[in-house]
Scaffold this motif. Structure first.
Motif, PDB file in Angstrom:
ATOM      1  N   LYS A 429       0.833  -1.202   0.000  1.00 23.32           N
ATOM      2  CA  LYS A 429       0.000   0.000   0.000  1.00 23.32           C
ATOM      3  C   LYS A 429       0.865   1.247   0.000  1.00 23.32           C
ATOM      4  CE  LYS A 429      -4.124  -1.548   2.520  1.00 23.32           C
ATOM      5  NZ  LYS A 429      -4.862  -1.340   3.768  1.00 23.32           N
ATOM      6  N   ASN A 430       1.866   1.245   0.868  1.00 24.87           N
ATOM      7  CA  ASN A 430       2.710   2.429   0.968  1.00 24.87           C
ATOM      8  C   ASN A 430       3.467   2.680  -0.319  1.00 24.87           C
ATOM      9  OD1 ASN A 430       2.117   3.122   3.659  1.00 24.87           O
ATOM     10  ND2 ASN A 430       3.444   1.473   4.387  1.00 24.87           N
ATOM     11  N   ILE A 431       3.933   1.615  -0.940  1.00 24.14           N
ATOM     12  CA  ILE A 431       4.682   1.777  -2.185  1.00 24.14           C
ATOM     13  C   ILE A 431       3.776   2.290  -3.291  1.00 24.14           C
ATOM     14  CG2 ILE A 431       5.950   0.529  -3.971  1.00 24.14           C
ATOM     15  CD1 ILE A 431       6.928  -1.359  -1.744  1.00 24.14           C
ATOM     16  N   VAL A 432       2.597   1.678  -3.428  1.00 20.94           N
ATOM     17  CA  VAL A 432       1.696   2.046  -4.513  1.00 20.94           C
ATOM     18  C   VAL A 432       1.215   3.483  -4.376  1.00 20.94           C
ATOM     19  CG1 VAL A 432      -0.591   1.597  -5.482  1.00 20.94           C
ATOM     20  CG2 VAL A 432       0.978  -0.302  -5.030  1.00 20.94           C
ATOM     21  N   ARG A 433       0.818   3.860  -3.177  1.00 21.05           N
ATOM     22  CA  ARG A 433       0.198   5.174  -2.992  1.00 21.05           C
ATOM     23  C   ARG A 433       1.194   6.317  -3.054  1.00 21.05           C
ATOM     24  NH1 ARG A 433      -4.017   3.960   1.967  1.00 21.05           N
ATOM     25  NH2 ARG A 433      -4.679   1.921   1.235  1.00 21.05           N
ATOM     26  N   THR A 434       2.484   6.012  -2.993  1.00 13.51           N
ATOM     27  CA  THR A 434       3.480   7.077  -3.105  1.00 13.51           C
ATOM     28  C   THR A 434       4.042   7.191  -4.517  1.00 13.51           C
ATOM     29  OG1 THR A 434       5.144   5.503  -2.307  1.00 13.51           O
ATOM     30  CG2 THR A 434       4.145   6.974  -0.683  1.00 13.51           C
ATOM     31  N   LYS A 435       3.498   6.427  -5.477  1.00 12.94           N
ATOM     32  CA  LYS A 435       3.918   6.596  -6.871  1.00 12.94           C
ATOM     33  C   LYS A 435       3.506   7.973  -7.359  1.00 12.94           C
ATOM     34  CE  LYS A 435       2.731   3.330  -9.639  1.00 12.94           C
ATOM     35  NZ  LYS A 435       1.901   2.285 -10.250  1.00 12.94           N
ATOM     36  N   LYS A 436       4.281   8.535  -8.275  1.00 16.21           N
ATOM     37  CA  LYS A 436       3.976   9.867  -8.763  1.00 16.21           C
ATOM     38  C   LYS A 436       2.695   9.879  -9.581  1.00 16.21           C
ATOM     39  CE  LYS A 436       6.142  13.836 -10.972  1.00 16.21           C
ATOM     40  NZ  LYS A 436       5.989  14.694  -9.793  1.00 16.21           N
ATOM     41  N   TYR A 437       2.478   8.842 -10.386  1.00 16.13           N
ATOM     42  CA  TYR A 437       1.266   8.750 -11.196  1.00 16.13           C
ATOM     43  C   TYR A 437       0.584   7.436 -10.872  1.00 16.13           C
ATOM     44  CZ  TYR A 437       3.464  12.531 -13.806  1.00 16.13           C
ATOM     45  OH  TYR A 437       4.053  13.714 -14.147  1.00 16.13           O
ATOM     46  N   LEU A 438      -0.622   7.532 -10.323  1.00 18.54           N
ATOM     47  CA  LEU A 438      -1.379   6.358  -9.941  1.00 18.54           C
ATOM     48  C   LEU A 438      -2.456   6.061 -10.960  1.00 18.54           C
ATOM     49  CD1 LEU A 438      -1.949   6.831  -6.110  1.00 18.54           C
ATOM     50  CD2 LEU A 438      -0.538   5.102  -7.191  1.00 18.54           C
ATOM     51  N   CYS A 439      -2.756   4.790 -11.114  1.00 14.19           N
ATOM     52  CA  CYS A 439      -3.878   4.349 -11.934  1.00 14.19           C
ATOM     53  C   CYS A 439      -4.934   3.720 -11.024  1.00 14.19           C
ATOM     54  CB  CYS A 439      -3.427   3.348 -12.984  1.00 14.19           C
ATOM     55  SG  CYS A 439      -2.267   4.045 -14.186  1.00 14.19           S
ATOM     56  N   VAL A 440      -6.134   3.599 -11.542  1.00 16.00           N
ATOM     57  CA  VAL A 440      -7.233   3.052 -10.746  1.00 16.00           C
ATOM     58  C   VAL A 440      -6.919   1.632 -10.305  1.00 16.00           C
ATOM     59  CG1 VAL A 440      -9.653   2.330 -10.845  1.00 16.00           C
ATOM     60  CG2 VAL A 440      -8.981   4.545 -11.759  1.00 16.00           C
ATOM     61  N   SER A 441      -6.190   0.888 -11.136  1.00 15.68           N
ATOM     62  CA  SER A 441      -5.847  -0.481 -10.754  1.00 15.68           C
ATOM     63  C   SER A 441      -4.984  -0.521  -9.501  1.00 15.68           C
ATOM     64  CB  SER A 441      -5.116  -1.170 -11.904  1.00 15.68           C
ATOM     65  OG  SER A 441      -3.939  -0.447 -12.245  1.00 15.68           O
ATOM     66  N   ASP A 442      -4.224   0.555  -9.245  1.00 13.94           N
ATOM     67  CA  ASP A 442      -3.406   0.606  -8.033  1.00 13.94           C
ATOM     68  C   ASP A 442      -4.242   0.764  -6.776  1.00 13.94           C
ATOM     69  OD1 ASP A 442      -1.059   0.464  -9.561  1.00 13.94           O
ATOM     70  OD2 ASP A 442      -1.092   2.633  -9.897  1.00 13.94           O
ATOM     71  N   LEU A 443      -5.410   1.365  -6.912  1.00 14.81           N
ATOM     72  CA  LEU A 443      -6.277   1.600  -5.758  1.00 14.81           C
ATOM     73  C   LEU A 443      -7.572   0.807  -5.844  1.00 14.81           C
ATOM     74  CD1 LEU A 443      -5.847   5.451  -5.313  1.00 14.81           C
ATOM     75  CD2 LEU A 443      -4.690   3.611  -4.105  1.00 14.81           C
ATOM     76  N   ALA A 444      -7.554  -0.259  -6.633  1.00 11.68           N
ATOM     77  CA  ALA A 444      -8.706  -1.159  -6.724  1.00 11.68           C
ATOM     78  C   ALA A 444      -8.220  -2.587  -6.582  1.00 11.68           C
ATOM     79  CB  ALA A 444      -9.443  -0.963  -8.048  1.00 11.68           C
ATOM     80  N   ARG A 445      -7.474  -2.841  -5.506  1.00 12.89           N
ATOM     81  CA  ARG A 445      -6.823  -4.139  -5.322  1.00 12.89           C
ATOM     82  C   ARG A 445      -7.580  -5.032  -4.342  1.00 12.89           C
ATOM     83  NH1 ARG A 445      -1.302  -3.271  -6.728  1.00 12.89           N
ATOM     84  NH2 ARG A 445      -0.524  -4.708  -5.153  1.00 12.89           N
ATOM     85  N   LYS A 446      -8.501  -4.452  -3.600  1.00 16.60           N
ATOM     86  CA  LYS A 446      -9.236  -5.254  -2.628  1.00 16.60           C
ATOM     87  C   LYS A 446     -10.320  -6.072  -3.328  1.00 16.60           C
ATOM     88  CE  LYS A 446      -8.499  -2.091   1.246  1.00 16.60           C
ATOM     89  NZ  LYS A 446      -9.142  -1.254   2.278  1.00 16.60           N
ATOM     90  N   ASP A 447     -10.728  -7.135  -2.651  1.00  8.83           N
ATOM     91  CA  ASP A 447     -11.765  -7.999  -3.206  1.00  8.83           C
ATOM     92  C   ASP A 447     -13.055  -7.210  -3.413  1.00  8.83           C
ATOM     93  OD1 ASP A 447     -14.179 -10.038  -2.595  1.00  8.83           O
ATOM     94  OD2 ASP A 447     -12.528 -11.058  -3.607  1.00  8.83           O
ATOM     95  N   LYS A 448     -13.635  -7.377  -4.596  1.00  5.74           N
ATOM     96  CA  LYS A 448     -14.808  -6.574  -4.950  1.00  5.74           C
ATOM     97  C   LYS A 448     -15.997  -6.865  -4.067  1.00  5.74           C
ATOM     98  CE  LYS A 448     -16.175  -9.883  -8.540  1.00  5.74           C
ATOM     99  NZ  LYS A 448     -15.018 -10.776  -8.285  1.00  5.74           N
ATOM    100  N   ARG A 449     -16.134  -8.094  -3.577  1.00 10.47           N
ATOM    101  CA  ARG A 449     -17.265  -8.423  -2.715  1.00 10.47           C
ATOM    102  C   ARG A 449     -17.097  -7.815  -1.323  1.00 10.47           C
ATOM    103  NH1 ARG A 449     -17.183 -13.330  -1.556  1.00 10.47           N
ATOM    104  NH2 ARG A 449     -15.073 -13.638  -2.274  1.00 10.47           N
ATOM    105  N   VAL A 450     -15.865  -7.715  -0.868  1.00 13.01           N
ATOM    106  CA  VAL A 450     -15.621  -7.063   0.419  1.00 13.01           C
ATOM    107  C   VAL A 450     -15.976  -5.586   0.334  1.00 13.01           C
ATOM    108  CG1 VAL A 450     -13.845  -6.444   2.102  1.00 13.01           C
ATOM    109  CG2 VAL A 450     -13.836  -8.714   1.035  1.00 13.01           C
ATOM    110  N   LEU A 451     -15.550  -4.942  -0.760  1.00 13.62           N
ATOM    111  CA  LEU A 451     -15.871  -3.521  -0.938  1.00 13.62           C
ATOM    112  C   LEU A 451     -17.371  -3.314  -1.137  1.00 13.62           C
ATOM    113  CD1 LEU A 451     -12.982  -2.191  -3.209  1.00 13.62           C
ATOM    114  CD2 LEU A 451     -13.314  -1.868  -0.762  1.00 13.62           C
ATOM    115  N   SER A 452     -17.998  -4.255  -1.848  1.00  8.38           N
ATOM    116  CA  SER A 452     -19.436  -4.131  -2.064  1.00  8.38           C
ATOM    117  C   SER A 452     -20.183  -4.161  -0.735  1.00  8.38           C
ATOM    118  CB  SER A 452     -19.934  -5.255  -2.967  1.00  8.38           C
ATOM    119  OG  SER A 452     -21.325  -5.160  -3.160  1.00  8.38           O
ATOM    120  N   LYS A 453     -19.794  -5.076   0.164  1.00 11.00           N
ATOM    121  CA  LYS A 453     -20.417  -5.109   1.486  1.00 11.00           C
ATOM    122  C   LYS A 453     -20.115  -3.840   2.263  1.00 11.00           C
ATOM    123  CE  LYS A 453     -20.385 -10.151   2.009  1.00 11.00           C
ATOM    124  NZ  LYS A 453     -19.847 -11.274   2.818  1.00 11.00           N
ATOM    125  N   LYS A 454     -18.887  -3.343   2.130  1.00 11.41           N
ATOM    126  CA  LYS A 454     -18.501  -2.116   2.844  1.00 11.41           C
ATOM    127  C   LYS A 454     -19.358  -0.937   2.416  1.00 11.41           C
ATOM    128  CE  LYS A 454     -14.657   1.167   3.154  1.00 11.41           C
ATOM    129  NZ  LYS A 454     -13.258   1.449   2.761  1.00 11.41           N
TER     130      LYS A 454
END
Length: 841
Positions: A429-454
């Motif tokens: 997480k720390n490595i990905v979020r400190t990249k200069k240019y982020l893509c949605v795939s970098d911040l969409a790594r959690k299981d979709k069903r877990v996020l859906s419940k959230k």
């Protein structure tokens, strides 16, 4: 022994008091025997000059003919001409057939803090008892007496009031003062069940009271008793009361106008406080010229037309949505047929189906196309891949390899904590979020069903909040309406009385009905979201590669919460308009805060699905906002301490949120925060003077801080009375700022806005413009006194049923619905773009 002595002493004192009372009674009777009583047969319109002392009493006898077909008023006018009469006033008693009216002259009226105002000139109208025969002669007597040993000179005049009965749609002008109130009679004509009584004046002050009373004696027409029965309003220039025939058994009522002794009730200046408790204050000239007109109210047909008009507007959106869905379904059907038979299509149509260069369709049921490494399939290959079962089975296996999880495994129960708290994932997480240019795939790594419940928790929580919030609100506003109906005090609620149409026990049904749009359009938005949710779920069930790996991750929990919030806003706005005033204005604004907060969260979630706030944190913050809204209503008016505390907290919250957004949650608020801040300032600003790593985020946050600091400074300097609206303005400004930033960054990133989204944006912007125009008409305002608020009242403008504020309800509900559609459709152009090619901003 002691008790017996006490009992004897008590009996002695009691006998002594009885003896004194007997002597006083004997003296008064002896004096009464010596008092001279003079009875005079008097005539109308003749002024009688006379003197009265404690030794004589004068009785004036009058008779007049009363006709059932003609109503005439009788008015008594008295002037005291002697000096110093305040110490020994004259008592006038008017004895009628069914009533007795008594008053003293000089008339002492009390104001605020029991201040006393004497009036030597008094005029009163006698009530009119009903007649049983077609014509009869009635007698009444005026007794004049005083306890003053000195003679007091007075003038008495009895006159007829020819214009005592008001006629429909005919204006009548008159003059009133605190000691000379006026009232008139109105009889409902045939075919009129509801009437509006309007009283107007060119003079703002003195403050007045307009009252509607049933035909009975006595008539309460003084400042200290006008509020005892009936309905009443304070007024400066305008007052209006809607009267229904069913409330008056005699099919008639009195319109009573009283001028108050002081102007504080109408927002006037507070007069000086007397130095002595018994000091009499000169009231000065407080005469006021007014005019009254009684007009028929709307008929039941207008009610029906208003309700049909309201339903027709919002049902048309259901019809339009159905037609758009049919067109879209037909387009998708043609697209599927084109994918199945690409050989029958032109090269241009084939290219349009294939989408962007380098995009290959992999399923006849996909939303769009999936971009590969640059190769495209030929039409024959597409047909073969779709027609061949073996190829389709190979496609499913390839999807399983892409997702890294078999279909059976993806349906198992997985909790976020099973993998999210591992050390390698946390460091990732720390490595990905400190990249200069982020893509949605970098911040969409959690299981979709877990996020859906959230995110579904957002919907269930707001539904629960809505139920527990609305029930006591409904109970409270019903109590408000009951108090208004029982007491008749129409200063409790701030209606637009010139366009307030009652229905049943509701005083302003049209203001409640116009909120129907929020509920109907909120429900329609939920149905649209449900349709998209079902389509997306079906695509996931068949492992559609496009739905799994392309476009903005689709989580619908926040959309469900937004639609529910819109419906709750309609319900609570209707509750507020049952009896609008400053104590329940937060009912109307609470879910506006909710809607603004949910829209901001949804915008942020689009590009940051993994790190968006949880429902519990978000609703806790919104609860804090509502808490401050209540505090602002109760303590914020002119309280500089409250405004200082709020401004400091506002600025601190802005800074903390800015830090959260800039570092994407990778920071901690602990004891070492100040040390780390100093270190960052030293290394990045002083030592090497390097610019910010995330330029776009920094620009947004700088602008946001400028806006919020400016709003905090404005609140601190101006301390606006309407704190709830000020707080709502803060929320809306931040929402608009973030939305503008999102659109600008979307276009900067090479993305486009599809036709449907562009139509929604333009339509919503135009509707918001018209809605705000009607909102700022200001038909009433609880920031002023009820009398001052009524100066802004206006007549209905649509179908003689809806006023400007009702139009605001119509347009704002449509605009909110359009704004939700913008959020729902603005990223549809990315449905066929891989997430590792969609930028985060």
């Amino acid at each position: 022994m002691v008790k017996q002595e006490e009992r004897c002493e008590f009996l002695f004192r009691l006998g002594y008091v009885a003896l004194l009372l007997l002597c006083v009674t004997h003296l008064r009777c002896a004096r009464a025997e010596n008092k001279t009583v003079v009875q005079k047969y008097a005539e109308f319109d003749v002024t009688y000059n006379d003197t009265v002392t404690s030794d004589n009493q004068t009785i004036y006898a009058f008779n007049h003919t009363v006709s059932r077909n003609k109503t005439e008023g009788v008015r008594v006018t008295v002037d005291v001409l002697s000096e110093g009469a305040e110490s020994s006033p004259i008592l006038f008693v008017v004895r009628q057939k069914q009533a007795v009216l008594s008053f003293q002259v000089p008339l002492i009226l009390r104001g605020l803090y029991q201040r006393k105002y004497p009036y030597a000139h008094v005029g009163r109208t006698l009530c009119q008892p009903p007649t049983r025969t077609l014509s009869e002669t009635q007698y009444f007597f005026v007794d004049v007496s005083t306890l003053s040993n000195l003679g007091t000179h007075y003038q008495l005049r009895i006159s007829r009031v020819d214009s005592f009965t008001l006629h429909t749609d005919k204006k009548f002008s008159f003059t009133a003062s605190p000691s000379q109130p006026q009232y008139f009679k109105y009889v409902f004509p045939d075919g009129v069940d509801t009437a509006i009584v309007k009283v107007n004046s060119e003079m703002t002050f003195p403050c007045s009271v307009m009252s509607i009373q049933d035909i009975q004696c006595p008539v309460y027409d003084l400042d200290n008793n006008v509020a005892f029965i009936g309905m009443y309003q304070t007024m400066t220039k305008t007052a209006a009361i809607t009267v229904q025939r069913k409330d008056f058994p005699s099919n008639s009522f009195y319109v009573v106008v009283v001028v108050k002794t002081e102007d504080e009730a109408c927002g006037g200046p507070l007069r000086f406080y007397p130095l002595r408790p018994d000091e009499l204050i000169d009231a000065g000239n407080r005469s006021k010229t007014l005019d009254v007109v009684v007009s028929p109210a709307i008929s039941s047909d207008v009610y029906v037309m208003g309700m049909l008009f309201c339903l027709g507007i919002f049902l048309s959106f259901y019809l339009l949505t159905f037609l758009v869905a049919c067109v879209e379904n037909k387009r998708m059907h043609r697209r599927r047929e084109g994918l199945l038979n690409p050989a029958d299509m032109s090269p241009a149509e084939t290219a349009s189906l294939l989408g962007k260069p380098g995009v290959t369709p992999v399923s006849p049921y996909e939303y769009g196309s999936f971009a590969d490494n640059g190769s495209t399939l030929s039409s024959e290959a597409i047909t073969d891949s779709i027609a061949s079962d073996a190829n389709y089975g190979y496609m499913e296996r390839s999807l399983e390899s892409v997702t890294g999880r078999s279909r059976q495994e993806s349906l198992s129960s997985i909790e976020e904590d099973d993998y999210d708290t591992l050390a390698d994932i946390d460091s990732d997480k720390n490595i990905v979020r400190t990249k200069k240019y982020l893509c949605v795939s970098d911040l969409a790594r959690k299981d979709k069903r877990v996020l859906s419940k959230k995110y579904q928790i957002y919907f269930w929580n707001i539904a629960t909040i809505g139920v527990f919030y609305a029930l006591p609100v409904i109970q409270l506003v019903i109590t408000y309406q009951t108090v208004v109906n029982v007491t008749g005090n129409q200063d409790i609620c701030y209606y637009n009385f010139l366009c307030a149409h009652p229905l049943g026990n509701l005083s302003a049904f049209n203001n409640i009905l116009s909120n129907l749009g929020y509920v109907m359009l909120g429900l329609l938005f939920l149905l649209i979201v449900l349709q998209r949710d079902i389509i997306h779920s079906r695509a996931l069930d068949r492992n559609d590669l496009n739905a799994l790996e392309c476009g903005i991750p689709k989580h619908f929990g926040l959309f469900y919460a937004m639609g529910t919030a819109l419906m709750m806003e309609g319900l609570l706005s209707a509750c507020y308009h049952v009896c609008p005033n400053y104590t329940n204005f937060q009912f109307d604004t609470s879910f506006m805060y909710m809607i603004a907060g949910l829209c901001v969260l949804k915008l942020y979630q689009k590009r940051h699905p993994d790190i968006n706030a949880s429902a519990y944190t978000a609703y806790a913050c919104l609860a804090a906002v509502i808490f401050f809204s209540v505090l602002g209503v109760v303590f914020g008016k002119g309280n500089m301490v409250f405004w200082i505390i709020f401004s400091v907290l506002h600025i601190l919250a802005t800074m903390l949120l800015s830090t959260q957004l800039y570092y994407m949650g990778r920071w901690r608020l602990d004891s070492g925060i100040l040390r780390r801040i100093v270190y960052v300032i030293y290394t990045d600003c002083i030592r090497q003077c390097s610019g910010p790593m995330y330029i776009d985020r920094m620009v947004l946050l700088v602008m946001g801080n400028i806006v919020n600091w400016s709003l905090a400074a404005y609140g601190l300097l101006k301390t606006p009375n309407d704190f709830a609206s000020y707080l709502l303005a803060i929320a809306i400004c931040n929402l608009l700022l973030y939305f503008a930033f999102y659109i600008i960054m979307k276009l900067r990133s090479g993305e486009r806005i599809q036709c449907m989204a562009m139509v929604c944006i333009l339509f919503t912007a135009v509707v918001w413009g018209f809605a705000l125009f009607f909102f700022f008409q200001g038909l009433s305002t609880w920031q002023k006194t009820p009398a001052e608020s009524r100066e802004h009242n206006r007549d209905c403008i649509v179908l003689s049923f809806f006023d400007d504020h009702d139009i605001w309800h119509f347009l704002s509900s449509i605009a909110m619905f359009g704004s939700f559609l913008v959020l729902l459709t603005m990223d549809d152009d990315l449905d066929d773009v891989q997430r590792d090619k969609i930028f985060v901003f």
